[in-house]
Design an enzyme around this catalytic site. Structure first.
Site, PDB file in Angstrom:
ATOM      1  N   ARG A  37      -8.522  37.780 -19.906  1.00  0.00           N
ATOM      2  CA  ARG A  37      -7.509  37.071 -20.689  1.00  0.00           C
ATOM      3  C   ARG A  37      -7.654  37.340 -22.190  1.00  0.00           C
ATOM      4  O   ARG A  37      -6.673  37.255 -22.922  1.00  0.00           O
ATOM      5  CB  ARG A  37      -7.593  35.566 -20.418  1.00  0.00           C
ATOM      6  CG  ARG A  37      -6.899  35.195 -19.120  1.00  0.00           C
ATOM      7  CD  ARG A  37      -6.996  33.727 -18.849  1.00  0.00           C
ATOM      8  NE  ARG A  37      -6.022  33.292 -17.858  1.00  0.00           N
ATOM      9  CZ  ARG A  37      -5.996  32.076 -17.351  1.00  0.00           C
ATOM     10  NH1 ARG A  37      -6.876  31.171 -17.721  1.00  0.00           N
ATOM     11  NH2 ARG A  37      -5.069  31.748 -16.463  1.00  0.00           N
ATOM     12  N   LYS A 174      -3.996  24.999   0.025  1.00  0.00           N
ATOM     13  CA  LYS A 174      -3.075  23.886   0.228  1.00  0.00           C
ATOM     14  C   LYS A 174      -1.612  24.293   0.162  1.00  0.00           C
ATOM     15  O   LYS A 174      -1.168  24.921  -0.797  1.00  0.00           O
ATOM     16  CB  LYS A 174      -3.349  22.817  -0.835  1.00  0.00           C
ATOM     17  CG  LYS A 174      -4.678  22.114  -0.605  1.00  0.00           C
ATOM     18  CD  LYS A 174      -5.154  21.395  -1.843  1.00  0.00           C
ATOM     19  CE  LYS A 174      -4.592  19.981  -1.919  1.00  0.00           C
ATOM     20  NZ  LYS A 174      -4.946  19.362  -3.211  1.00  0.00           N
ATOM     21  N   GLY A 328      -5.638  33.629 -11.068  1.00  0.00           N
ATOM     22  CA  GLY A 328      -6.487  32.729 -10.295  1.00  0.00           C
ATOM     23  C   GLY A 328      -7.270  33.453  -9.219  1.00  0.00           C
ATOM     24  O   GLY A 328      -7.811  34.530  -9.445  1.00  0.00           O
ATOM     25  N   GLY A 351      -0.991  29.038 -12.198  1.00  0.00           N
ATOM     26  CA  GLY A 351       0.076  28.041 -12.119  1.00  0.00           C
ATOM     27  C   GLY A 351       1.340  28.490 -12.836  1.00  0.00           C
ATOM     28  O   GLY A 351       2.453  28.265 -12.355  1.00  0.00           O
TER      29      GLY A 351
END
Ligand code: 3PG
Ligand code: MG
Length: 375
Positions: A37, A174, A328, A351
């Site tokens: 990053r 999830k 991620g 996200g």
């Protein structure tokens, strides 16, 4: 999307530019584990410095709750940034102040005080309506950095005009985290491959026995509804499962590992897609025109359950399709397999990339478009 670009700032020579970056890098014992990053912001930093701007960067790091946390000091990032971009200043972790996440007007004023322009290159944080993301464009001439602009171009391009067939490969634990993006993707994809822990909630919706696998009971109806509405969804046909007594990440604890069908006996937990699924999903990816991958196929941190994720990562690397991988865990998996350089676009946002695919917009992008001052 029409975002103001660096060139729209006009002459930045001698001007003091506030650069919001996403330097939220993984740390271990105070050391940066992966500086992707930081490196990803370098094209923007170089452009600004080459054009004579005096750059002060800022970022959040981790999730301190509005007060200083020594372990989340920005210092390791500052050291790495000084090596990569000497002369660029870096403010302390923005989230040490509650004003950042509260989007507090006084905190915004302190950020923009004494600055002449603002650049947002923090794609990974642009889904947060936090002070440093949405505040400065109301006060300063503002622009998107190169990384932000590229992320938006690639992800919206996939959403709006993908090369076909367009295949999405989704995994992760999830299904509740991904329902919104699944709904949005079903509007555009030709095939949606589902693996990872979230597959088990779909299996329950189909009436299968999943043993002791992870299931989100409150999402079963939503999964059933998605399966009824769309025949683009493909689920695993076999599962690698851990038997009674076994522990994730602890092979010495015992517990048998077996390849099973999609009905698991009680006491068994599905922790990876099986070899049949890996082969079937790989074929779909190899025949695709574009591929979006987000989320691992299993608990790949445990070598007994890495095979599915590794096989699919290899397929994403090998296909001639245009390939986009979300940040991620999937980025971490690619890096672990040495395949990070083999995809067309490795997003710096986890996200943020999902939310952009879902909504077609982000608070940080809206703020740049609506900024009161340009150029
Ligand atoms: C990320 O790592 O996903 C971004 O830096 C955003 O961080 P956050 O989820 O803590 O807002
Ligand atoms: Mg996050």
């Amino acid at each position: 999307m029409n975002l103001p670009q660096l060139e729209d700032l006009g002459d930045v020579d001698g001007r003091r530019v506030l650069l919001r970056a996403d330097f939220n890098v993984p740390l271990e014992d105070g050391e940066i584990v992966d500086d992707m990053r930081i490196r990803a912001a370098l094209p923007t930093i170089r452009w600004l410095v080459d054009h004579g701007a005096r750059v002060t960067a800022c970022s959040h790091l981790g999730r301190p709750k509005g007060e200083p946390v020594p372990d989340l000091s920005i210092e390791p990032v500052r050291r790495r940034l000084a090596e990569l971009a000497p002369g660029v200043e870096l403010m302390e972790n923005l989230r040490f102040d509650p004003g950042e996440t509260d989007n507090d007007a006084d905190f915004v004023k302190r950020l923009v005080e004494g600055r002449d322009a603002y650049v947002n290159d923090a794609f990974g944080a642009s889904h947060r309506a936090h002070a440093s993301i949405v505040g400065p464009p109301q006060h300063l001439p503002s622009a998107a950095g190169r990384l932000l602009a590229r992320e938006v171009e690639v992800l919206l391009g996939l959403r709006e005009s993908p090369r076909r067939p367009f295949v999405a490969l989704l995994g992760g634990a999830k299904v509740s985290d991904k329902l919104g993006v699944i709904e949005a993707l079903l509007e555009v994809v030709d095939t949606l491959l589902v693996g990872g822990g979230m597959a088990f909630t779909f299996f329950v919706a189909q009436g299968h026995d999943v043993g002791d696998s992870l299931v989100e009971e409150d999402q079963v109806d939503s999964c059933r509804d998605l399966l009824d509405r769309s025949d683009a969804i493909r689920l695993p046909s076999d599962i690698t499962a851990l038997g009674p007594g076994g522990e994730i990440g602890e092979p010495s604890a015992g517990g048998e590992v077996r390849q099973l069908g999609v009905d698991l006996p009680s006491g068994w937990r599905g922790l990876d897609v099986g070899p049949g699924t890996a082969a079937e999903f790989s074929d779909v990816i190899l025949d695709a025109g574009s591929v979006l991958w987000n989320g691992p196929m299993g608990v790949f941190e445990d070598a007994r359950f890495v095979a599915g994720t590794r096989a699919l990562a290899q397929a994403v690397a090998d296909t001639r399709a245009f390939t986009v991988v979300g940040g991620g865990d999937s980025a971490a998996a690619l890096a672990e397999f040495g395949l990070a350089g083999e995809v067309d676009h490795l997003s710096t946002g986890g996200g943020a990339s999902l939310e952009l695919l879902e909504q077609g917009d982000l608070p940080g992008l809206e703020a740049l478009r609506e900024g009161t001052q340009h150029g």
